[in-house]
Motif scaffolding. Sequence first.
Motif, PDB file in Angstrom:
ATOM      1  N   LEU A 280       0.828  -1.208   0.000  1.00  0.00           N
ATOM      2  CA  LEU A 280       0.000   0.000   0.000  1.00  0.00           C
ATOM      3  C   LEU A 280       0.866   1.263   0.000  1.00  0.00           C
ATOM      4  O   LEU A 280       0.480   2.278  -0.574  1.00  0.00           O
ATOM      5  N   SER A 281       2.027   1.200   0.645  1.00  0.00           N
ATOM      6  CA  SER A 281       2.912   2.367   0.694  1.00  0.00           C
ATOM      7  C   SER A 281       3.513   2.682  -0.669  1.00  0.00           C
ATOM      8  O   SER A 281       4.057   3.778  -0.868  1.00  0.00           O
ATOM      9  N   LEU A 282       3.425   1.752  -1.613  1.00  0.00           N
ATOM     10  CA  LEU A 282       3.952   1.964  -2.964  1.00  0.00           C
ATOM     11  C   LEU A 282       2.867   2.381  -3.948  1.00  0.00           C
ATOM     12  O   LEU A 282       3.103   2.452  -5.149  1.00  0.00           O
ATOM     13  N   LEU A 283       1.673   2.657  -3.408  1.00  0.00           N
ATOM     14  CA  LEU A 283       0.548   3.053  -4.255  1.00  0.00           C
ATOM     15  C   LEU A 283       0.144   4.494  -3.972  1.00  0.00           C
ATOM     16  O   LEU A 283       0.359   5.016  -2.881  1.00  0.00           O
ATOM     17  N   ASN A 284      -0.459   5.121  -4.953  1.00  0.00           N
ATOM     18  CA  ASN A 284      -1.101   6.411  -4.753  1.00  0.00           C
ATOM     19  C   ASN A 284      -2.562   6.131  -4.401  1.00  0.00           C
ATOM     20  O   ASN A 284      -3.456   6.231  -5.244  1.00  0.00           O
TER      21      ASN A 284
ATOM     22  N   ASN B  19      -6.110   6.542  -2.372  1.00  0.00           N
ATOM     23  CA  ASN B  19      -6.979   7.517  -1.721  1.00  0.00           C
ATOM     24  C   ASN B  19      -8.145   6.787  -1.081  1.00  0.00           C
ATOM     25  O   ASN B  19      -8.743   5.897  -1.688  1.00  0.00           O
ATOM     26  N   LEU B  20      -8.480   7.143   0.147  1.00  0.00           N
ATOM     27  CA  LEU B  20      -9.513   6.440   0.902  1.00  0.00           C
ATOM     28  C   LEU B  20     -10.878   6.536   0.233  1.00  0.00           C
ATOM     29  O   LEU B  20     -11.667   5.588   0.279  1.00  0.00           O
ATOM     30  N   PHE B  21     -11.173   7.654  -0.428  1.00  0.00           N
ATOM     31  CA  PHE B  21     -12.482   7.864  -1.027  1.00  0.00           C
ATOM     32  C   PHE B  21     -12.547   7.450  -2.499  1.00  0.00           C
ATOM     33  O   PHE B  21     -13.615   7.475  -3.098  1.00  0.00           O
ATOM     34  N   ASN B  22     -11.405   7.131  -3.083  1.00  0.00           N
ATOM     35  CA  ASN B  22     -11.407   6.791  -4.513  1.00  0.00           C
ATOM     36  C   ASN B  22     -10.433   5.639  -4.745  1.00  0.00           C
ATOM     37  O   ASN B  22      -9.400   5.799  -5.394  1.00  0.00           O
ATOM     38  N   SER B  23     -10.774   4.483  -4.218  1.00  0.00           N
ATOM     39  CA  SER B  23      -9.882   3.336  -4.300  1.00  0.00           C
ATOM     40  C   SER B  23      -9.713   2.837  -5.733  1.00  0.00           C
ATOM     41  O   SER B  23      -8.712   2.193  -6.058  1.00  0.00           O
ATOM     42  N   ALA B  24     -10.651   3.142  -6.601  1.00  0.00           N
ATOM     43  CA  ALA B  24     -10.568   2.659  -7.978  1.00  0.00           C
ATOM     44  C   ALA B  24      -9.448   3.343  -8.756  1.00  0.00           C
ATOM     45  O   ALA B  24      -8.954   2.807  -9.757  1.00  0.00           O
ATOM     46  N   SER B  25      -9.050   4.525  -8.324  1.00  0.00           N
ATOM     47  CA  SER B  25      -8.042   5.277  -9.067  1.00  0.00           C
ATOM     48  C   SER B  25      -6.624   5.035  -8.565  1.00  0.00           C
ATOM     49  O   SER B  25      -5.681   5.643  -9.071  1.00  0.00           O
ATOM     50  N   GLN B  26      -6.457   4.191  -7.566  1.00  0.00           N
ATOM     51  CA  GLN B  26      -5.116   3.983  -7.028  1.00  0.00           C
ATOM     52  C   GLN B  26      -4.224   3.303  -8.057  1.00  0.00           C
ATOM     53  O   GLN B  26      -4.664   2.455  -8.832  1.00  0.00           O
TER      54      GLN B  26
ATOM     55  N   SER C 181      -6.852  13.718   5.402  1.00  0.00           N
ATOM     56  CA  SER C 181      -6.456  14.013   4.017  1.00  0.00           C
ATOM     57  C   SER C 181      -6.750  12.850   3.079  1.00  0.00           C
ATOM     58  O   SER C 181      -6.628  13.004   1.856  1.00  0.00           O
ATOM     59  N   PHE C 182      -7.097  11.687   3.629  1.00  0.00           N
ATOM     60  CA  PHE C 182      -7.483  10.480   2.876  1.00  0.00           C
ATOM     61  C   PHE C 182      -6.346   9.932   2.002  1.00  0.00           C
ATOM     62  O   PHE C 182      -6.598   9.242   1.022  1.00  0.00           O
ATOM     63  N   ARG C 183      -5.096  10.224   2.375  1.00  0.00           N
ATOM     64  CA  ARG C 183      -3.935   9.748   1.617  1.00  0.00           C
ATOM     65  C   ARG C 183      -3.429   8.458   2.261  1.00  0.00           C
ATOM     66  O   ARG C 183      -2.458   8.449   3.005  1.00  0.00           O
ATOM     67  N   MET C 184      -4.088   7.373   1.959  1.00  0.00           N
ATOM     68  CA  MET C 184      -3.767   6.109   2.609  1.00  0.00           C
ATOM     69  C   MET C 184      -2.377   5.597   2.230  1.00  0.00           C
ATOM     70  O   MET C 184      -1.654   5.055   3.065  1.00  0.00           O
ATOM     71  N   GLY C 185      -1.989   5.757   0.981  1.00  0.00           N
ATOM     72  CA  GLY C 185      -0.663   5.320   0.562  1.00  0.00           C
ATOM     73  C   GLY C 185       0.431   6.081   1.283  1.00  0.00           C
ATOM     74  O   GLY C 185       1.421   5.491   1.748  1.00  0.00           O
TER      75      GLY C 185
END
Length: 260
Positions: free
Chosen positions: A1-5, A7-14, A226-230
């Motif tokens: 997950l730390s290697l992905l961009n 977002n908590l609200f838009n998981s499809a765009s990661q 900020s919803f920046r899960m990555g």
Amino acid sequence: LSLLNANLFNSASQHFVGLENFIQLFAHDTVFPIAVLNTLEFTIASVVLAFLLGLVLALVLNEKIPLRNFFRGAALIPWVIPGVIVALLTLYMFNGQVGVVNYTLKSIGLIRKFIPWFANEHAAMWALIAVNVWNQTPFYMLMLLAGLQARPEELIEAAKIDGAATFGRFWHVTLPHLREIIMIITALMVIWNFNSFDLIWTATQGGPVDATMTLSVYTYRQAFLSFRMGYATAISVIWLLGLLVFSIFYVRVMEGSRRD
């Protein structure tokens, strides 16, 4: 997950970004080093002060004093109070206008005017440390008292016969006997304080001006505000690696000193 961009609200765009989160963390993030330093300050001060107070309490309550069992039970009260309750009590006690801490300090002449503890970037961290020490000292006291109870009295009697004074018996007999317990509890408490969240978030949320921003609070802000899960996960990975390095180094040092 730390290697992905992610977002908590838009998981499809990661999508995969490699080490970009880590590069941004070390090269461009100005809050991260502040959070690291604040975490170290909070952890070191809390562990050292709580350990020293716990050791003093353990030594006192190990002696045959009146109402010893009562005081042993009473000393555990701060430790059994839930963390959120401690934080809410902290907000009331350190209130800049009606707080009992300011009132007490002014009554005994230590301050001339009330201090806005959680609005002052220099005082806020030390207010949190004071409360944290109060909350955690009973844990040290309990563990060290258990170690003192298991101390062979024959060693103390032999030291007395050899002419060792009180400090000599403490330094050469009591402390070596407690070494393994000290190693375990200090390692646990360093990890515990590194992870401390409820007190800091409830009392200050990392403010004022990032003065109490720690890694746990900063990670929470990045993940759930900020919803920046990555990015939050990248902080957690660095955090985990730091604790692993500390644990390995600390255990090896303590085991080496024990062999010596």
